[in-house]
Design an enzyme around this catalytic site. Structure first.
Site, PDB file in Angstrom:
ATOM      1  CB  CYS A   1     -13.946   1.463   0.038  1.00  0.00           C
ATOM      2  SG  CYS A   1     -13.650   3.136   0.294  1.00  0.00           S
TER       3      CYS A   1
ATOM      4  NE  ARG B   1      -3.949   0.577   1.737  1.00  0.00           N
ATOM      5  CZ  ARG B   1      -5.387   0.886   2.854  1.00  0.00           C
ATOM      6  NH1 ARG B   1      -5.346   1.468   3.378  1.00  0.00           N
ATOM      7  NH2 ARG B   1      -5.879  -0.214   1.859  1.00  0.00           N
TER       8      ARG B   1
ATOM      9  CD  GLN C   1     -12.755  -1.299  -1.276  1.00  0.00           C
ATOM     10  OE1 GLN C   1     -12.138  -1.635  -0.406  1.00  0.00           O
ATOM     11  NE2 GLN C   1     -14.328  -1.834  -0.950  1.00  0.00           N
TER      12      GLN C   1
ATOM     13  CG  HIS D   1      -8.214   0.261  -2.950  1.00  0.00           C
ATOM     14  ND1 HIS D   1      -7.351  -0.674  -2.893  1.00  0.00           N
ATOM     15  CD2 HIS D   1      -8.838   0.302  -1.787  1.00  0.00           C
ATOM     16  CE1 HIS D   1      -7.952  -1.330  -0.894  1.00  0.00           C
ATOM     17  NE2 HIS D   1      -8.513  -0.556  -0.904  1.00  0.00           N
TER      18      HIS D   1
ATOM     19  CG  ASP E   1     -13.354   6.715  -0.767  1.00  0.00           C
ATOM     20  OD1 ASP E   1     -13.446   5.575   0.135  1.00  0.00           O
ATOM     21  OD2 ASP E   1     -12.743   6.319  -1.158  1.00  0.00           O
TER      22      ASP E   1
ATOM     23  NE  ARG F   1     -10.617  -5.302   0.049  1.00  0.00           N
ATOM     24  CZ  ARG F   1      -9.477  -4.020   0.959  1.00  0.00           C
ATOM     25  NH1 ARG F   1     -10.214  -3.320   1.828  1.00  0.00           N
ATOM     26  NH2 ARG F   1      -8.891  -4.076   0.353  1.00  0.00           N
TER      27      ARG F   1
HETATM   28  N1   CP Z   1     -10.278  -0.041   2.261  1.00  0.00           N
HETATM   29  C1   CP Z   1      -9.507  -0.190   2.611  1.00  0.00           C
HETATM   30  O1   CP Z   1      -9.491  -0.497   1.529  1.00  0.00           O
HETATM   31  O2   CP Z   1      -9.748   0.184   4.169  1.00  0.00           O
HETATM   32  P1   CP Z   1      -8.252   0.075   4.863  1.00  0.00           P
HETATM   33  O3   CP Z   1      -7.881   1.159   4.149  1.00  0.00           O
HETATM   34  O4   CP Z   1      -8.623   0.158   6.457  1.00  0.00           O
HETATM   35  O5   CP Z   1      -7.468  -1.170   4.719  1.00  0.00           O
HETATM   36  N1  NVA Z   2      -9.738   6.747  -0.676  1.00  0.00           N
HETATM   37  C1  NVA Z   2      -9.550   6.007  -0.051  1.00  0.00           C
HETATM   38  C2  NVA Z   2     -10.024   4.860   0.535  1.00  0.00           C
HETATM   39  C3  NVA Z   2      -9.346   4.065   1.717  1.00  0.00           C
HETATM   40  C4  NVA Z   2      -9.567   3.008   1.406  1.00  0.00           C
HETATM   41  C5  NVA Z   2      -8.377   6.578   0.345  1.00  0.00           C
HETATM   42  O1  NVA Z   2      -7.473   6.207  -0.298  1.00  0.00           O
HETATM   43  O2  NVA Z   2      -7.996   7.253   1.935  1.00  0.00           O
END
Ligand code: CP
Ligand code: NVA
Length: 318
Positions: free
Chosen positions: A264, A102, A132, A129, A224, A292
């Site tokens: 999400c 990530r 997701q 993502h 989101d 997930r």
């Molecule tokens: N939706 C999602 O990716 O959640 P986290 O940021 O908690 O991993």
């Molecule tokens: N758009 C959000 C998604 C988190 C899972 C972010 O990048 O923070």
């Protein structure tokens, strides 16, 4: 599949196969447990940003499949700072059977994949993502078995989550409507690609700034956060622009009565979604979060599992 980096580079058949496998692994788990198909396998998980779902679901997915996951926290390896991304990829390839990352900069995901000798999984970047999106479609599929011809309406920021969502929908023949403020539209190249996918699958794409127009008679409303991780300095500016894009009772009333409300997570309740909608009868937020786990098991099984032997039996010529 060698890596899992973007939805855009998968074929619709590859996506459908992953969804089938996720459903199979979910059923298997419900009947008593998954087979240890990843026994002895280790997944290294690099996190430059916080996470609840991605971190825990990958770790538990590896455990359910007989393997192990190792969490590497944001300050630990200094990806691209303490050490080059290429060197991190090379070193981790000597220890682990797969890398999940990530990151902020999507180029770091691409560099990991370029230099790693093991599969790389994108656990979110500033660009997209994909894990997701796979879990999201699994959630829709369980409730609407015929995906082709459904409409998904995304309301809010044209961000990483929206990018993977438009690509998976347009790969699978799902119509995609998106309502964003003018300055927060999806990146033009993301839409160009989505239009290519839509031309093949029969999806239609509709972009607007009017959330009510986007959700009229829709099957799914998705939102989101307005400020993603890494954009914290823009929070006040965004908070002034986005309130008209809140998923609330008035907006959801415009959709089909059985519309699925999705997010999400993490949610900023009272901002992009009200408690009433997040906890109401149309909400699938928590099954969506659970999925997930099942979707990622399919990705892990596909990338880290034993490949079927394809060696042909050759007849000896005498
Ligand atoms: N939706 C999602 O990716 O959640 P986290 O940021 O908690 O991993
Ligand atoms: N758009 C959000 C998604 C988190 C899972 C972010 O990048 O923070």
């Amino acid at each position: 599949m060698q890596h899992f980096l973007t939805i855009a580079e998968l074929t619709s058949t590859e996506i459908e196969n992953l969804l089938d496998l996720a459903l199979k692994l979910k059923r298997e788990r419900a009947k008593g447990g998954n087979k240890p198909i990843l026994a002895g396998k280790n997944l290294a998980m690099i996190f430059q940003k916080p996470s609840l779902r991605t971190r825990v679901s990958f770790e538990i997915a590896m455990k359910h499949l007989g393997g192990h996951a190792l969490y590497i926290s944001p300050d630990e390896i200094g990806l691209g700072k303490r050490e080059s991304v290429a060197d991190v990829a090379r070193v981790l390839s000597g220890y682990a059977d797969g890398i999940m990352a990530r990151v902020f900069d999507h180029e770091h995901i691409l560099a990991l994949a370029q230099y790693a000798a093991v599969p790389v999984i994108n656990g979110l970047s500033d660009h997209n993502h994909p894990c997701q999106a796979l879990g999201d479609i699994l959630t829709i599929l369980e409730r609407r078995p015929r995906l082709q011809g459904l409409t998904v309406s995304y309301v809010g920021d044209g961000n990483n989550v929206a990018t993977s969502l438009i690509h998976i929908c347009t790969k699978l023949g799902i119509h995609f409507k998106i309502a964003t403020p003018l300055d927060y539209q999806l990146p033009p190249l993301v839409v160009v690609k989505a239009r290519e996918f839509a031309a093949k699958s029969g999806s239609q794409i509709f972009e607007t700034t009017d959330p009510f127009e986007a959700v009229r008679d829709t099957d799914v409303i998705y939102t989101d956060v307005w400020t993603s991780m890494g954009q914290e300095s823009e929070k006040a500016k965004r908070a002034a622009v986005f309130p008209a894009y809140q998923v609330n009772t008035a907006l959801v009333r415009k959709a089909k009565p059985d519309v699925l409300v999705m997010h999400c997570l993490p949610a900023h309740r009272g901002e992009e979604i009200t408690d009433t909608m997040a906890d109401g009868p149309n909400s699938v937020l928590f099954p969506q979060a659970e999925n997930r786990l099942h979707a990622q098991k399919a990705i892990l099984a596909e990338l880290l599992g034993e490949k079927k032997k394809t060696t042909k039996k050759t007849k000896s010529k005498k």
